[in-house]
Design a protein around this motif. Structure first.
Motif, PDB file in Angstrom:
ATOM      1  N   ARG A   1       0.820  -1.238   0.038  1.00  0.00           N
ATOM      2  CA  ARG A   1       0.005  -0.110   0.208  1.00  0.00           C
ATOM      3  C   ARG A   1       0.767   1.326   0.039  1.00  0.00           C
ATOM      4  O   ARG A   1       0.557   2.160  -0.890  1.00  0.00           O
TER       5      ARG A   1
ATOM      6  N   VAL B   1       2.380   1.491  -3.290  1.00  0.00           N
ATOM      7  CA  VAL B   1       1.799   2.314  -4.365  1.00  0.00           C
ATOM      8  C   VAL B   1       1.460   3.743  -4.100  1.00  0.00           C
ATOM      9  O   VAL B   1       1.301   4.484  -5.248  1.00  0.00           O
TER      10      VAL B   1
ATOM     11  N   LEU C   1      -1.652 -10.211  -2.372  1.00  0.00           N
ATOM     12  CA  LEU C   1      -2.615  -9.014  -3.256  1.00  0.00           C
ATOM     13  C   LEU C   1      -3.557  -9.414  -3.883  1.00  0.00           C
ATOM     14  O   LEU C   1      -4.696  -8.709  -3.907  1.00  0.00           O
TER      15      LEU C   1
ATOM     16  N   VAL D   1      -3.423  -2.178 -12.292  1.00  0.00           N
ATOM     17  CA  VAL D   1      -3.814  -3.506 -11.799  1.00  0.00           C
ATOM     18  C   VAL D   1      -3.642  -3.603 -10.141  1.00  0.00           C
ATOM     19  O   VAL D   1      -4.331  -3.970  -9.467  1.00  0.00           O
ATOM     20  N   VAL D   2      -2.716  -3.344 -10.006  1.00  0.00           N
ATOM     21  CA  VAL D   2      -1.932  -3.283  -8.843  1.00  0.00           C
ATOM     22  C   VAL D   2      -2.499  -2.320  -7.705  1.00  0.00           C
ATOM     23  O   VAL D   2      -3.066  -2.650  -6.645  1.00  0.00           O
ATOM     24  N   ARG D   3      -2.720  -1.159  -8.296  1.00  0.00           N
ATOM     25  CA  ARG D   3      -3.469  -0.174  -7.495  1.00  0.00           C
ATOM     26  C   ARG D   3      -5.095  -0.590  -7.409  1.00  0.00           C
ATOM     27  O   ARG D   3      -5.535  -0.555  -6.210  1.00  0.00           O
TER      28      ARG D   3
ATOM     29  N   ALA E   1      -6.065  -3.714  -7.397  1.00  0.00           N
ATOM     30  CA  ALA E   1      -6.064  -4.895  -6.430  1.00  0.00           C
ATOM     31  C   ALA E   1      -5.924  -4.310  -4.820  1.00  0.00           C
ATOM     32  O   ALA E   1      -6.626  -4.755  -3.892  1.00  0.00           O
ATOM     33  N   VAL E   2      -4.980  -3.321  -4.743  1.00  0.00           N
ATOM     34  CA  VAL E   2      -4.788  -2.858  -3.281  1.00  0.00           C
ATOM     35  C   VAL E   2      -6.392  -2.221  -2.998  1.00  0.00           C
ATOM     36  O   VAL E   2      -6.327  -2.302  -1.785  1.00  0.00           O
TER      37      VAL E   2
ATOM     38  N   SER F   1      -8.797  -4.934  -1.768  1.00  0.00           N
ATOM     39  CA  SER F   1      -8.421  -5.661  -0.851  1.00  0.00           C
ATOM     40  C   SER F   1      -8.625  -4.872   0.601  1.00  0.00           C
ATOM     41  O   SER F   1      -8.641  -5.471   1.476  1.00  0.00           O
TER      42      SER F   1
ATOM     43  N   ARG G   1     -12.131  -8.374  -7.417  1.00  0.00           N
ATOM     44  CA  ARG G   1     -10.790  -8.696  -7.511  1.00  0.00           C
ATOM     45  C   ARG G   1     -10.629 -10.144  -7.765  1.00  0.00           C
ATOM     46  O   ARG G   1      -9.766 -10.415  -8.720  1.00  0.00           O
TER      47      ARG G   1
END
Lengths: 188, 188
Positions: A109, A112, A169, B107-109, B111-112, B115, B125
Protein backbone atom coordinates in the motif's frame (compact mmCIF):
# COMPACT_ATOMS: atom_id res chain seq x y z
CA UNK A 1 17.45 18.93 30.67
CA UNK A 2 21.21 19.15 30.19
CA UNK A 3 23.39 16.89 28.08
CA UNK A 4 24.27 14.65 31.01
CA UNK A 5 20.61 14.07 31.88
CA UNK A 6 19.86 13.41 28.23
CA UNK A 7 22.65 10.83 28.22
CA UNK A 8 21.23 9.16 31.34
CA UNK A 9 17.85 8.74 29.71
CA UNK A 10 18.79 7.74 26.21
CA UNK A 11 15.90 8.41 23.90
CA UNK A 12 13.53 9.03 26.83
CA UNK A 13 11.35 11.87 25.63
CA UNK A 14 12.59 11.54 22.09
CA UNK A 15 11.65 7.87 21.90
CA UNK A 16 8.26 8.62 23.45
CA UNK A 17 7.54 11.30 20.87
CA UNK A 18 8.64 8.98 18.05
CA UNK A 19 6.35 6.23 19.37
CA UNK A 20 3.41 8.64 19.61
CA UNK A 21 4.01 9.98 16.11
CA UNK A 22 4.34 6.45 14.72
CA UNK A 23 1.09 5.41 16.40
CA UNK A 24 -0.67 8.50 15.03
CA UNK A 25 0.50 7.60 11.51
CA UNK A 26 -0.66 4.00 11.88
CA UNK A 27 -4.07 5.17 13.13
CA UNK A 28 -4.50 7.69 10.31
CA UNK A 29 -3.53 5.14 7.64
CA UNK A 30 -6.17 2.79 9.04
CA UNK A 31 -8.87 5.44 9.31
CA UNK A 32 -8.30 7.51 6.16
CA UNK A 33 -5.83 5.70 3.94
CA UNK A 34 -2.70 7.07 2.30
CA UNK A 35 -2.99 10.44 0.63
CA UNK A 36 -5.83 11.53 2.88
CA UNK A 37 -3.90 13.07 5.77
CA UNK A 38 -1.14 15.65 6.27
CA UNK A 39 1.78 16.27 8.62
CA UNK A 40 -0.57 18.65 10.47
CA UNK A 41 -3.06 15.82 11.05
CA UNK A 42 -0.29 13.57 12.39
CA UNK A 43 1.00 16.33 14.67
CA UNK A 44 -2.48 17.07 16.05
CA UNK A 45 -3.14 13.38 16.71
CA UNK A 46 0.24 12.86 18.40
CA UNK A 47 0.01 16.11 20.38
CA UNK A 48 3.23 17.59 19.00
CA UNK A 49 4.05 20.62 16.86
CA UNK A 50 4.20 20.28 13.06
CA UNK A 51 7.72 21.68 13.26
CA UNK A 52 8.85 18.78 15.48
CA UNK A 53 7.84 16.36 12.76
CA UNK A 54 9.46 18.32 9.96
CA UNK A 55 12.65 18.75 12.01
CA UNK A 56 12.95 15.06 12.73
CA UNK A 57 11.64 13.45 9.56
CA UNK A 58 11.79 16.19 6.94
CA UNK A 59 8.63 15.16 5.09
CA UNK A 60 5.48 13.07 5.37
CA UNK A 61 6.92 10.54 2.89
CA UNK A 62 10.03 10.02 5.04
CA UNK A 63 7.89 9.63 8.14
CA UNK A 64 5.66 7.07 6.41
CA UNK A 65 8.62 4.98 5.29
CA UNK A 66 10.18 5.21 8.78
CA UNK A 67 6.97 3.77 10.22
CA UNK A 68 6.92 1.01 7.61
CA UNK A 69 10.61 0.16 8.12
CA UNK A 70 10.22 0.05 11.91
CA UNK A 71 7.33 -2.36 11.48
CA UNK A 72 9.22 -4.52 8.97
CA UNK A 73 12.32 -4.70 11.14
CA UNK A 74 10.24 -5.64 14.18
CA UNK A 75 8.13 -8.30 12.48
CA UNK A 76 10.32 -9.65 9.69
CA UNK A 77 13.87 -9.23 11.02
CA UNK A 78 16.72 -10.78 9.06
CA UNK A 79 17.56 -14.08 10.79
CA UNK A 80 21.04 -15.45 11.50
CA UNK A 81 20.65 -19.20 11.93
CA UNK A 82 24.13 -20.23 10.79
CA UNK A 83 23.12 -21.57 7.36
CA UNK A 84 21.81 -19.91 4.23
CA UNK A 85 18.96 -22.39 3.83
CA UNK A 86 17.98 -21.82 7.47
CA UNK A 87 18.19 -18.04 7.12
CA UNK A 88 16.13 -17.95 3.92
CA UNK A 89 13.50 -20.37 5.22
CA UNK A 90 13.11 -18.39 8.46
CA UNK A 91 13.05 -15.08 6.64
CA UNK A 92 10.49 -16.30 4.08
CA UNK A 93 8.31 -17.79 6.85
CA UNK A 94 8.44 -14.48 8.80
CA UNK A 95 7.43 -12.51 5.72
CA UNK A 96 4.66 -14.98 4.89
CA UNK A 97 3.24 -14.75 8.42
CA UNK A 98 3.47 -10.95 8.40
CA UNK A 99 1.86 -10.35 5.00
CA UNK A 100 -1.03 -12.73 5.64
CA UNK A 101 -1.79 -10.97 8.96
CA UNK A 102 -3.88 -7.84 9.63
CA UNK A 103 -2.90 -5.15 7.12
CA UNK A 104 -0.17 -7.40 5.84
CA UNK A 105 -0.15 -5.43 2.61
CA UNK A 106 1.05 -2.28 4.45
CA UNK A 107 4.31 -2.12 2.49
CA UNK A 108 2.58 -2.66 -0.86
CA UNK A 109 0.00 0.00 0.00
CA UNK A 110 2.76 2.42 0.93
CA UNK A 111 4.75 1.70 -2.24
CA UNK A 112 1.62 2.22 -4.35
CA UNK A 113 0.86 5.50 -2.55
CA UNK A 114 4.42 6.80 -2.94
CA UNK A 115 4.60 5.73 -6.61
CA UNK A 116 1.68 8.03 -7.33
CA UNK A 117 3.47 11.21 -6.48
CA UNK A 118 6.53 13.39 -6.83
CA UNK A 119 10.26 12.99 -6.53
CA UNK A 120 10.37 13.23 -2.73
CA UNK A 121 7.92 10.34 -2.42
CA UNK A 122 9.83 8.21 -4.92
CA UNK A 123 13.06 8.89 -3.01
CA UNK A 124 11.44 7.77 0.26
CA UNK A 125 10.21 4.57 -1.43
CA UNK A 126 13.69 3.92 -2.86
CA UNK A 127 15.30 4.51 0.57
CA UNK A 128 12.96 1.98 2.17
CA UNK A 129 13.73 -0.59 -0.52
CA UNK A 130 17.47 0.05 -0.32
CA UNK A 131 17.57 -0.31 3.46
CA UNK A 132 15.81 -3.69 3.37
CA UNK A 133 17.97 -4.80 0.44
CA UNK A 134 21.10 -3.89 2.45
CA UNK A 135 19.89 -6.04 5.34
CA UNK A 136 19.18 -8.93 3.00
CA UNK A 137 22.58 -8.48 1.36
CA UNK A 138 24.29 -8.75 4.78
CA UNK A 139 22.56 -12.09 5.31
CA UNK A 140 23.76 -13.33 1.90
CA UNK A 141 27.28 -11.97 2.53
CA UNK A 142 27.48 -13.93 5.79
CA UNK A 143 26.62 -17.09 3.84
CA UNK A 144 29.37 -16.38 1.29
CA UNK A 145 31.85 -15.78 4.12
CA UNK A 146 30.97 -19.24 5.44
CA UNK A 147 31.79 -20.60 1.99
CA UNK A 148 28.19 -21.15 0.92
CA UNK A 149 27.01 -20.39 -2.58
CA UNK A 150 24.44 -17.60 -2.19
CA UNK A 151 22.01 -16.14 -4.74
CA UNK A 152 21.83 -12.41 -5.45
CA UNK A 153 19.54 -10.27 -3.32
CA UNK A 154 17.52 -9.50 -6.46
CA UNK A 155 16.92 -13.21 -7.02
CA UNK A 156 15.54 -13.46 -3.48
CA UNK A 157 13.26 -10.53 -4.26
CA UNK A 158 12.16 -11.96 -7.62
CA UNK A 159 11.57 -15.58 -6.65
CA UNK A 160 10.77 -15.62 -2.92
CA UNK A 161 9.34 -12.24 -1.91
CA UNK A 162 7.54 -11.20 -5.11
CA UNK A 163 5.46 -14.41 -5.48
CA UNK A 164 4.31 -14.22 -1.86
CA UNK A 165 3.34 -10.55 -2.11
CA UNK A 166 1.47 -10.99 -5.40
CA UNK A 167 -0.38 -14.07 -4.13
CA UNK A 168 -1.60 -12.19 -1.05
CA UNK A 169 -2.45 -9.10 -3.10
CA UNK A 170 -4.65 -11.15 -5.43
CA UNK A 171 -6.21 -13.24 -2.66
CA UNK A 172 -4.38 -16.45 -3.49
CA UNK A 173 -3.46 -17.41 0.03
CA UNK A 174 -2.86 -19.08 2.34
CA UNK A 175 0.90 -19.28 1.98
CA UNK A 176 1.48 -22.78 3.34
CA UNK A 177 4.85 -23.78 4.86
CA UNK A 178 5.27 -26.24 1.96
CA UNK A 179 4.73 -23.49 -0.58
CA UNK A 180 7.09 -21.06 1.18
CA UNK A 181 9.84 -23.66 1.69
CA UNK A 182 9.36 -24.69 -1.93
CA UNK A 183 10.15 -21.15 -3.11
CA UNK A 184 13.37 -21.21 -1.07
CA UNK A 185 14.39 -24.71 -2.23
CA UNK A 186 13.72 -23.82 -5.85
CA UNK A 187 16.00 -20.78 -5.61
CA UNK A 188 18.78 -22.62 -3.79
CA UNK B 1 -35.72 1.19 -31.58
CA UNK B 2 -37.13 -2.27 -32.22
CA UNK B 3 -35.31 -5.58 -32.04
CA UNK B 4 -34.51 -5.61 -35.76
CA UNK B 5 -32.91 -2.16 -35.60
CA UNK B 6 -30.99 -3.17 -32.49
CA UNK B 7 -29.71 -6.21 -34.38
CA UNK B 8 -28.60 -4.02 -37.31
CA UNK B 9 -26.53 -1.82 -35.02
CA UNK B 10 -25.01 -4.35 -32.67
CA UNK B 11 -23.82 -2.63 -29.57
CA UNK B 12 -24.31 0.82 -31.12
CA UNK B 13 -25.69 2.87 -28.28
CA UNK B 14 -24.80 0.25 -25.71
CA UNK B 15 -21.15 0.19 -26.74
CA UNK B 16 -21.05 4.00 -26.78
CA UNK B 17 -22.42 4.17 -23.23
CA UNK B 18 -19.93 1.53 -22.07
CA UNK B 19 -17.06 3.48 -23.63
CA UNK B 20 -18.22 6.72 -21.98
CA UNK B 21 -18.59 5.06 -18.59
CA UNK B 22 -15.16 3.41 -18.92
CA UNK B 23 -13.60 6.76 -19.83
CA UNK B 24 -15.31 8.44 -16.86
CA UNK B 25 -13.89 5.76 -14.53
CA UNK B 26 -10.39 6.17 -15.98
CA UNK B 27 -10.59 9.95 -15.55
CA UNK B 28 -11.85 9.74 -11.97
CA UNK B 29 -9.15 7.24 -10.98
CA UNK B 30 -6.54 9.64 -12.36
CA UNK B 31 -8.02 12.72 -10.71
CA UNK B 32 -9.13 11.39 -7.33
CA UNK B 33 -7.75 7.89 -6.87
CA UNK B 34 -9.58 4.76 -5.84
CA UNK B 35 -11.99 5.07 -2.94
CA UNK B 36 -12.62 8.75 -3.59
CA UNK B 37 -15.51 8.55 -6.06
CA UNK B 38 -18.92 6.87 -6.26
CA UNK B 39 -21.18 5.36 -8.91
CA UNK B 40 -23.00 8.71 -8.85
CA UNK B 41 -19.78 10.53 -9.76
CA UNK B 42 -19.16 8.14 -12.65
CA UNK B 43 -22.75 8.52 -13.89
CA UNK B 44 -22.58 12.32 -13.75
CA UNK B 45 -19.26 12.38 -15.61
CA UNK B 46 -20.49 9.95 -18.29
CA UNK B 47 -23.87 11.67 -18.64
CA UNK B 48 -25.92 8.58 -17.81
CA UNK B 49 -28.28 7.65 -14.97
CA UNK B 50 -26.93 5.90 -11.86
CA UNK B 51 -29.47 3.15 -12.50
CA UNK B 52 -27.94 2.43 -15.93
CA UNK B 53 -24.62 1.68 -14.25
CA UNK B 54 -26.13 -0.47 -11.50
CA UNK B 55 -28.23 -2.38 -14.06
CA UNK B 56 -25.28 -3.14 -16.27
CA UNK B 57 -22.43 -3.63 -13.77
CA UNK B 58 -24.15 -4.23 -10.44
CA UNK B 59 -21.59 -2.39 -8.33
CA UNK B 60 -18.69 0.06 -8.48
CA UNK B 61 -16.23 -2.79 -7.79
CA UNK B 62 -17.50 -4.78 -10.77
CA UNK B 63 -17.30 -1.71 -12.99
CA UNK B 64 -13.73 -0.99 -11.86
CA UNK B 65 -12.60 -4.53 -12.62
CA UNK B 66 -14.38 -4.45 -16.00
CA UNK B 67 -12.39 -1.32 -16.89
CA UNK B 68 -9.15 -2.95 -15.73
CA UNK B 69 -9.85 -6.20 -17.60
CA UNK B 70 -10.73 -4.34 -20.81
CA UNK B 71 -7.45 -2.47 -20.56
CA UNK B 72 -5.46 -5.64 -19.82
CA UNK B 73 -7.03 -7.56 -22.69
CA UNK B 74 -6.35 -4.69 -25.09
CA UNK B 75 -2.76 -4.08 -24.07
CA UNK B 76 -1.50 -7.45 -22.84
CA UNK B 77 -3.52 -9.98 -24.87
CA UNK B 78 -2.57 -13.64 -24.63
CA UNK B 79 -0.45 -14.42 -27.71
CA UNK B 80 -0.68 -17.51 -29.91
CA UNK B 81 2.67 -17.81 -31.69
CA UNK B 82 2.70 -21.58 -32.16
CA UNK B 83 5.25 -22.39 -29.45
CA UNK B 84 5.16 -22.12 -25.66
CA UNK B 85 8.49 -20.28 -25.49
CA UNK B 86 7.27 -17.81 -28.11
CA UNK B 87 3.93 -17.33 -26.35
CA UNK B 88 5.51 -16.77 -22.92
CA UNK B 89 8.20 -14.44 -24.25
CA UNK B 90 5.64 -12.36 -26.14
CA UNK B 91 3.24 -12.30 -23.21
CA UNK B 92 5.99 -11.33 -20.73
CA UNK B 93 7.26 -8.61 -23.07
CA UNK B 94 3.73 -7.20 -23.46
CA UNK B 95 3.21 -7.13 -19.72
CA UNK B 96 6.64 -5.53 -19.17
CA UNK B 97 5.89 -2.80 -21.71
CA UNK B 98 2.45 -2.19 -20.24
CA UNK B 99 3.47 -1.99 -16.57
CA UNK B 100 6.42 0.30 -17.24
CA UNK B 101 4.16 2.69 -19.18
CA UNK B 102 1.92 5.50 -17.86
CA UNK B 103 -0.09 4.21 -14.90
CA UNK B 104 1.32 0.76 -15.50
CA UNK B 105 0.52 -0.12 -11.92
CA UNK B 106 -3.24 0.25 -12.61
CA UNK B 107 -3.96 -3.41 -11.80
CA UNK B 108 -1.88 -3.34 -8.62
CA UNK B 109 -3.58 -0.12 -7.52
CA UNK B 110 -6.98 -1.66 -8.16
CA UNK B 111 -6.11 -4.87 -6.29
CA UNK B 112 -4.85 -2.83 -3.32
CA UNK B 113 -8.03 -0.71 -3.32
CA UNK B 114 -10.31 -3.75 -3.52
CA UNK B 115 -8.35 -5.64 -0.83
CA UNK B 116 -9.16 -2.83 1.60
CA UNK B 117 -12.86 -3.38 1.60
CA UNK B 118 -15.77 -5.76 1.89
CA UNK B 119 -16.81 -9.04 0.37
CA UNK B 120 -18.18 -7.54 -2.86
CA UNK B 121 -14.85 -5.87 -3.58
CA UNK B 122 -12.88 -9.03 -2.83
CA UNK B 123 -15.20 -10.97 -5.16
CA UNK B 124 -14.59 -8.47 -7.97
CA UNK B 125 -10.81 -8.76 -7.43
CA UNK B 126 -11.06 -12.56 -7.49
CA UNK B 127 -13.15 -12.48 -10.69
CA UNK B 128 -10.55 -10.30 -12.42
CA UNK B 129 -7.74 -12.64 -11.33
CA UNK B 130 -9.69 -15.74 -12.37
CA UNK B 131 -10.51 -14.37 -15.82
CA UNK B 132 -6.86 -13.59 -16.58
CA UNK B 133 -5.79 -16.94 -15.12
CA UNK B 134 -8.29 -18.70 -17.43
CA UNK B 135 -6.80 -16.92 -20.45
CA UNK B 136 -3.29 -17.88 -19.37
CA UNK B 137 -4.42 -21.46 -18.78
CA UNK B 138 -5.77 -21.65 -22.35
CA UNK B 139 -2.36 -20.63 -23.65
CA UNK B 140 -0.68 -23.34 -21.56
CA UNK B 141 -3.31 -25.92 -22.59
CA UNK B 142 -2.61 -25.21 -26.27
CA UNK B 143 1.08 -25.93 -25.60
CA UNK B 144 0.23 -29.24 -23.91
CA UNK B 145 -2.02 -30.17 -26.84
CA UNK B 146 0.98 -29.62 -29.14
CA UNK B 147 2.92 -32.04 -26.94
CA UNK B 148 5.00 -29.39 -25.18
CA UNK B 149 5.79 -29.58 -21.48
CA UNK B 150 4.10 -26.53 -19.94
CA UNK B 151 4.39 -25.09 -16.42
CA UNK B 152 1.34 -24.42 -14.26
CA UNK B 153 -0.38 -21.05 -14.56
CA UNK B 154 0.58 -20.36 -10.93
CA UNK B 155 4.26 -20.87 -11.77
CA UNK B 156 3.92 -18.26 -14.52
CA UNK B 157 2.35 -15.92 -11.99
CA UNK B 158 5.00 -16.60 -9.34
CA UNK B 159 8.12 -16.48 -11.46
CA UNK B 160 7.35 -14.28 -14.48
CA UNK B 161 4.56 -11.86 -13.57
CA UNK B 162 5.21 -11.33 -9.84
CA UNK B 163 8.90 -10.33 -10.20
CA UNK B 164 8.07 -7.80 -12.93
CA UNK B 165 5.23 -6.25 -10.93
CA UNK B 166 7.25 -6.01 -7.71
CA UNK B 167 10.26 -4.52 -9.51
CA UNK B 168 8.11 -1.79 -11.06
CA UNK B 169 6.28 -1.18 -7.78
CA UNK B 170 9.55 -0.61 -5.94
CA UNK B 171 11.16 1.44 -8.73
CA UNK B 172 13.61 -1.23 -9.86
CA UNK B 173 13.08 -0.83 -13.57
CA UNK B 174 13.69 -0.78 -16.42
CA UNK B 175 12.63 -4.31 -17.29
CA UNK B 176 15.14 -5.04 -20.06
CA UNK B 177 14.39 -7.63 -22.77
CA UNK B 178 17.28 -9.73 -21.39
CA UNK B 179 15.77 -9.67 -17.91
CA UNK B 180 12.27 -10.53 -19.15
CA UNK B 181 13.47 -13.34 -21.46
CA UNK B 182 15.63 -14.59 -18.57
CA UNK B 183 12.55 -14.99 -16.38
CA UNK B 184 10.86 -17.06 -19.11
CA UNK B 185 13.95 -19.19 -19.82
CA UNK B 186 14.46 -19.86 -16.12
CA UNK B 187 10.89 -21.12 -15.77
CA UNK B 188 11.01 -23.27 -18.91
Amino acid sequence: MNERQRARRPGGRSARVAAEVHQAVTDLIGERGYGNFTVGDVAARAGVADSSIYRRWGSLATLLTDVALTRLNARSPMPDTGSLAGDLRTYAANVAREITGPDGLAVVRLAVALSNNGQQDLQARDDLRDERTRQLQSMLDRARERGEHAPDALDVLDHILAPMYIRVLFGMGPLTPDYVDGLVDRLL
